[in-house]
Each structure stands twice: as structure tokens, then as C-alpha cells.
Write an enzyme that holds these catalytic residues in place. Structure first.
Site, PDB file in Angstrom:
ATOM      1  N   LEU A 138       6.598   3.466  27.121  1.00 15.45           N
ATOM      2  CA  LEU A 138       5.423   3.737  26.303  1.00 15.45           C
ATOM      3  C   LEU A 138       4.182   3.757  27.183  1.00 15.45           C
ATOM      4  O   LEU A 138       4.099   3.008  28.167  1.00 15.45           O
ATOM      5  CB  LEU A 138       5.251   2.646  25.230  1.00 15.45           C
ATOM      6  CG  LEU A 138       6.414   2.430  24.255  1.00 15.45           C
ATOM      7  CD1 LEU A 138       6.075   1.285  23.289  1.00 15.45           C
ATOM      8  CD2 LEU A 138       6.746   3.692  23.489  1.00 15.45           C
ATOM      9  N   ASP A 139       3.214   4.595  26.834  1.00 14.46           N
ATOM     10  CA  ASP A 139       1.916   4.550  27.504  1.00 14.46           C
ATOM     11  C   ASP A 139       1.321   3.153  27.361  1.00 14.46           C
ATOM     12  O   ASP A 139       1.648   2.410  26.421  1.00 14.46           O
ATOM     13  CB  ASP A 139       0.952   5.558  26.869  1.00 14.46           C
ATOM     14  CG  ASP A 139       1.334   7.004  27.137  1.00 14.46           C
ATOM     15  OD1 ASP A 139       2.103   7.241  28.079  1.00 14.46           O
ATOM     16  OD2 ASP A 139       0.869   7.886  26.382  1.00 14.46           O
ATOM     17  N   ARG A 140       0.410   2.807  28.254  1.00 15.90           N
ATOM     18  CA  ARG A 140      -0.182   1.468  28.241  1.00 15.90           C
ATOM     19  C   ARG A 140      -0.793   1.145  26.881  1.00 15.90           C
ATOM     20  O   ARG A 140      -0.664   0.028  26.371  1.00 15.90           O
ATOM     21  CB  ARG A 140      -1.249   1.352  29.339  1.00 15.90           C
ATOM     22  CG  ARG A 140      -1.871  -0.034  29.451  1.00 15.90           C
ATOM     23  CD  ARG A 140      -2.810  -0.115  30.638  1.00 15.90           C
ATOM     24  NE  ARG A 140      -3.978   0.728  30.452  1.00 15.90           N
ATOM     25  CZ  ARG A 140      -5.104   0.324  29.847  1.00 15.90           C
ATOM     26  NH1 ARG A 140      -5.202  -0.909  29.378  1.00 15.90           N
ATOM     27  NH2 ARG A 140      -6.119   1.148  29.723  1.00 15.90           N
ATOM     28  N   ASN A 141      -1.472   2.108  26.257  1.00 14.48           N
ATOM     29  CA  ASN A 141      -2.149   1.841  24.990  1.00 14.48           C
ATOM     30  C   ASN A 141      -1.324   2.182  23.758  1.00 14.48           C
ATOM     31  O   ASN A 141      -1.828   2.091  22.639  1.00 14.48           O
ATOM     32  CB  ASN A 141      -3.495   2.571  24.943  1.00 14.48           C
ATOM     33  CG  ASN A 141      -4.564   1.826  25.724  1.00 14.48           C
ATOM     34  OD1 ASN A 141      -4.531   0.600  25.801  1.00 14.48           O
ATOM     35  ND2 ASN A 141      -5.492   2.550  26.315  1.00 14.48           N
ATOM     36  N   THR A 142      -0.072   2.569  23.948  1.00 13.90           N
ATOM     37  CA  THR A 142       0.843   2.713  22.821  1.00 13.90           C
ATOM     38  C   THR A 142       1.540   1.379  22.615  1.00 13.90           C
ATOM     39  O   THR A 142       2.073   0.789  23.558  1.00 13.90           O
ATOM     40  CB  THR A 142       1.888   3.802  23.092  1.00 13.90           C
ATOM     41  OG1 THR A 142       1.223   5.058  23.296  1.00 13.90           O
ATOM     42  CG2 THR A 142       2.851   3.947  21.917  1.00 13.90           C
TER      43      THR A 142
END
Length: 300
Positions: A138-142
Site C-alpha cells: 500500500l502507498d504510505r498514505n493508504t
């Protein structure tokens, strides 16, 4: 939830239907990858009823094939005593619930404090060795669920069987309650980060279904049928409904400080017995506040 021990040895009883198969064919049917077979042969080999077996030997009904899992490779990820939410665990798989703002792996910009560091810290507290093997990233902010394999046997089986669903909070209203976005995605000109829908991009398909409309926002369940970088973010921006907070792709940051995307459900087959496991993660507070719900949303 009490943790499950990772097996040091795997055993496979030979059923009548596999009588006379070569060992290579039998363990392949049990889900043992060719790469793991090579490692096991180098590390100690296969055994049945106390005697060694070559991969060309034939197995017989009633035998029990055994082999030790090879030693884990070295890792440079430092263990850290960080908060970690375990949503599910068995002897082969562990499912972690990642908060927004936490990177999955150490990078140049985020050298520590990552999910990998937290997982290695968990192993250290348990007195166990291992490596961090995420099946999905997952992306850091997901925020949301990250499925990890505990050993080399489980990794390809989990990767093959895992299905993921996301909750996305969109600005605006999609053109239909339920739909398929089929639009190729490639790199945006002049950028190594941005992606865009373009004629020369790779085929990309996203399914979605509206869960609820909440003023200027729409909450949807979404599933990617292909695995492109930033796929959901790019596809929803393409149909005029960028993710709330996703200023990289046209969303506004006034109401939420990150792109509003959460991996809310993962389904996979347990490597031990092939049984289906389905785990859901509630919508985090920042998204739930905008969606005007308590976060406990079920897949439709």
C-alpha cells in the site's frame, strides 16, 4: 489473538489418489514451488518414513513426506518496538492493519518507523527469526490490510489466491451506481511519480460499487483487476471523481490530510488446507467522519 507458530518442518500425507506419483509431481500438487524445491534439496532434502527421497522417486499412499523449511535469508530491516495491529494470523500467514502515514518498507525518505520495522520488532519480542514478506503493498498514505507470508512455502500460494477490496471516498458522484473503468495507465510525461490515462499505457481495469452518498462525497467499494501503480487514484480522477485529499490527482486537502483510500477487505486461501479466509478492516476515523458512518461497512 494468540499468535501461531511458524512451522520449521512441513509434512504432507500421501493420499490414495497420488499413489505412484513422482515426488516432484506430488509436492508440486501440494503447492511447493520449484524455487523452494531447489532450496530444500540444497538445505537437507526430502524424507518419507525416515528415509531420503529424490524428486524423481515415486511416492506411495500412506507415506508422509517431510522436509525442513530452509533457513531465512538475512535481512537489513531493523526490528523496532512499534505499535502493530494484527488482524489475523495462522502458522503461514499474518494480516496486518496499517495506519495511514506509515510506509510499508524502509526507503531513502523513510528509513525506519515502517510496517517492516514493526513486524521485525514483533518477531524479536517473540524470540523468532524471519523476514518481512508482504503479498500486497500500500502507498504510505493508504490505510488498511497488508497480507504477509511467514515463510517461502506460503508466499506464492498467498500471492496467487489473495483478493483485495478497497474503500475509496470520492469527490463528486460516479456516472453509475456500479461500473467498470477500463482505461490504460502509463507514466505522466516528465514525471517519475505521476501516472495518467493514456493511449500508450498498460491495460488497466477497476470495478467499483457505490456504498453511500454523503453530501459532496461518495463512498465506494473498489477492486483492481490489474495491478498498476496508483491505479484507483488515476482511474477515479479520470472519471471526474478524484479521491478526497488526493491533491496529486486533483482532490482537495481541506477536509482530510491524505488521499482517502483504505484496503478494507482481503480474502485468501490458507496455505495449510486451502480453506478460504476473509478478513475486513473498519473504515478509519478520518474517512468515516467524512462519510458520516461508523466505519463498519460490509462488502455488498
Amino acid at each position: 489473538m494468540p499468535h501461531e507458530q511458524t512451522p520449521a518442518e512441513l509434512t504432507f500425507p500421501v493420499e490414495e489418489r497420488f499413489d505412484g506419483c513422482t515426488l516432484r509431481d506430488f509436492i508440486g500438487r501440494m503447492g511447493v514451488s520449484a524455487g523452494l524445491v531447489r532450496q530444500v534439496k540444497r538445505a537437507g532434502g526430502f524424507f518419507a518414513d525416515g528415509r531420503p527421497l529424490r524428486t524423481c522417486d515415486r511416492v506411495a499412499a500412506g507415506m508422509t513426506v517431510r522436509f525442513a523449511l530452509p533457513p531465512e535469508p538475512p535481512t537489513t530491516v531493523a526490528p523496532q518496538d512499534l505499535p502493530l495491529t494484527v488482524a489475523y494470523e495462522d502458522e503461514h500467514a499474518i494480516l496486518l492493519d496499517k495506519p495511514a502515514g506509515t510506509a510499508v518498507h524502509p526507503t531513502l525518505n523513510y528509513a525506519d518507523g515502517t510496517l517492516a520495522n514493526a513486524y521485525m520488532g514483533l518477531l524479536a519480542r517473540r524470540g523468532k527469526a524471519g523476514v518481512f514478506r508482504p503479498v500486497n503493498r500500500l502507498d504510505r498514505n493508504t490505510s488498511g490490510l497488508v497480507l504477509c507470508a511467514k515463510n517461502a512455502f506460503a508466499a506464492p500460494l498467498l500471492a496467487e489466491s489473495a483478493e483485495k477490496w478497497y474503500l475509496a471516498l470520492l469527490e463528486g458522484t460516479p456516472p453509475a451506481e456500479k461500473g467498470l473503468i477500463d482505461a490504460p495507465i502509463g507514466r505522466a510525461p516528465g514525471s517519475i511519480i505521476l501516472r495518467c490515462v493514456c493511449s500508450g499505457g498498460k491495460p488497466s481495469r477497476t470495478e467499483y460499487q457505490v456504498v453511500r452518498r454523503c453530501g459532496r462525497y461518495t463512498l465506494v467499494w473498489a477492486r483492481t483487476l490489474t495491478g498498476r501503480t496508483h491505479q484507483l487514484r488515476v482511474h477515479f480522477a479520470h472519471i471526474g471523481c478524484p479521491l478526497a485529499g488526493d491533491d496529486l490527482y486533483g482532490g482537495g486537502r481541506g477536509a482530510i490530510a491524505r488521499h482517502a483510500l483504505h484496503c478494507g477487505c482481503i480474502e485468501f486461501k490458507r496455505p495449510a488446507d486451502g480453506q478460504t479466509v476473509r478478513v475486513e478492516s473498519p473504515l478509519p476515523p478520518d474517512m468515516a467522519a467524512l462519510a458520516k458512518c461508523d466505519g463498519d461497512l460490509k462488502i455488498l
